[in-house]
Design an enzyme around this catalytic site. Structure first.
Site, PDB file in Angstrom:
ATOM      1  N   ARG A   1      28.909   6.834 -17.022  1.00  0.00           N
ATOM      2  CA  ARG A   1      30.099   6.954 -17.872  1.00  0.00           C
ATOM      3  C   ARG A   1      30.037   6.022 -19.084  1.00  0.00           C
ATOM      4  O   ARG A   1      29.739   4.841 -18.961  1.00  0.00           O
ATOM      5  CB  ARG A   1      31.336   6.628 -17.046  1.00  0.00           C
ATOM      6  CG  ARG A   1      32.589   6.520 -17.894  1.00  0.00           C
ATOM      7  CD  ARG A   1      33.794   6.781 -17.114  1.00  0.00           C
ATOM      8  NE  ARG A   1      34.195   5.644 -16.296  1.00  0.00           N
ATOM      9  CZ  ARG A   1      35.316   5.641 -15.590  1.00  0.00           C
ATOM     10  NH1 ARG A   1      36.099   6.687 -15.604  1.00  0.00           N
ATOM     11  NH2 ARG A   1      35.628   4.590 -14.869  1.00  0.00           N
TER      12      ARG A   1
ATOM     13  N   ARG B   1      37.621  -1.807  -6.838  1.00  0.00           N
ATOM     14  CA  ARG B   1      38.681  -0.921  -7.347  1.00  0.00           C
ATOM     15  C   ARG B   1      39.009   0.153  -6.308  1.00  0.00           C
ATOM     16  O   ARG B   1      40.164   0.524  -6.140  1.00  0.00           O
ATOM     17  CB  ARG B   1      38.256  -0.289  -8.674  1.00  0.00           C
ATOM     18  CG  ARG B   1      38.312  -1.278  -9.839  1.00  0.00           C
ATOM     19  CD  ARG B   1      37.455  -0.847 -11.018  1.00  0.00           C
ATOM     20  NE  ARG B   1      37.885   0.415 -11.582  1.00  0.00           N
ATOM     21  CZ  ARG B   1      37.108   1.185 -12.345  1.00  0.00           C
ATOM     22  NH1 ARG B   1      35.872   0.802 -12.621  1.00  0.00           N
ATOM     23  NH2 ARG B   1      37.561   2.313 -12.815  1.00  0.00           N
TER      24      ARG B   1
END
Ligand code: ATP
Length: 225
Positions: free
Chosen positions: A128, A172
């Site tokens: 990404r 996360r």
């Protein structure tokens, strides 16, 4: 006649790296909705060096949630200003306390949950790249920029997010399980949660488009096979 016109308040949820940003970009392009993305707003505040950005940055870099009070300062004022607009809220609420705060401002009708397996996410996040000022997202394999390393619109350089390092992604995901899954259960119990399962945004998107078309008229007529 205005009889058929109403305002749609929608949320999009899902674990980090599930494609919320990508699907949201497509939603706001095809439907007249305003995209309010908490992560993009935070990254812009950090880029601009604001007080709020300085307070939030250490939490983000460590893969933890930013405290609720900071998030309220960032988001609640903006939502209040958008009372008469269709909005798509992305990345907020992430805790039950945040969900209760949104509930006070506005009842929502639609919660889209993107359900992507954690193993797929960890692989995908490595490719990404982001244009931080706009929040535009690219993937080296699935949605590459026209010129490698450059944003399609401005030509500015793309970056990898500090918090996309594998060890931070793991944290996360843990924060998501602990703090955000209870929010999903809250909306599931209210009967407004719709789940979309898949490994890739291109696979999930046609289903989201079809579903939202039953709630709000698309800006243009698009057929997805
Ligand atoms: P992705 O952008 O890949 O969908 P994500 O949902 O983890 O993943 P963002 O929504 O961009 O990413 O959020 C990045 C970070 O910003 C989070 O890890 C968290 O530290 C902070 N953050 C964003 N929204 C909130 C929120 N509502 N409450 C607390 N922290 C938040």
């Amino acid at each position: 006649a205005t009889a058929g016109i109403k305002v749609l308040k929608a949320l999009i949820m899902g674990p980090p790296g599930c494609g919320k940003g990508t699907i949201s970009e497509r939603i706001v392009k095809d439907f007249a909705m305003i995209h309010v993305a908490s992560g993009d707003n935070l990254r812009r505040q950090i880029l601009q060096g604001t007080e709020l950005g300085k307070k939030a940055e250490p939490y983000i870099d460590d893969g933890q949630l930013v405290p609720d009070e900071i998030m309220f300062d960032l988001i609640l004022g903006e939502l209040a200003k958008l009372k008469n607009a269709n909005w798509l809220l992305d990345g907020f609420p992430r805790t039950v306390t945040q969900a209760q705060a949104v509930q006070k401002i506005e009842p929502k009708e639609v919660v889209i949950d993107l359900n992507v397996p954690f193993e797929v996410i960890i692989e995908r996040i490595k490719g990404r790249w982001v244009h931080i000022p706009s929040g535009r997202i690219y993937h080296t394999e699935f949605s590459p920029p026209k010129v490698p390393g450059k944003d399609d619109v401005t030509g500015e350089p793309l970056e990898q997010r500090h918090d996309d390092k594998p060890e931070t992604v793991q944290k996360r995901l843990e924060a998501y399980k602990k703090m955000t899954e209870p929010v999903l259960n809250f909306y599931r119990d209210e009967g407004i949660l719709t789940e979309f399962t898949g490994n890739y945004s291109n696979e999930i998107w046609p289903h989201v488009h079809k579903f939202l078309s039953t709630k709000i008229t698309p800006l243009q007529y698009t057929v997805y096979k």
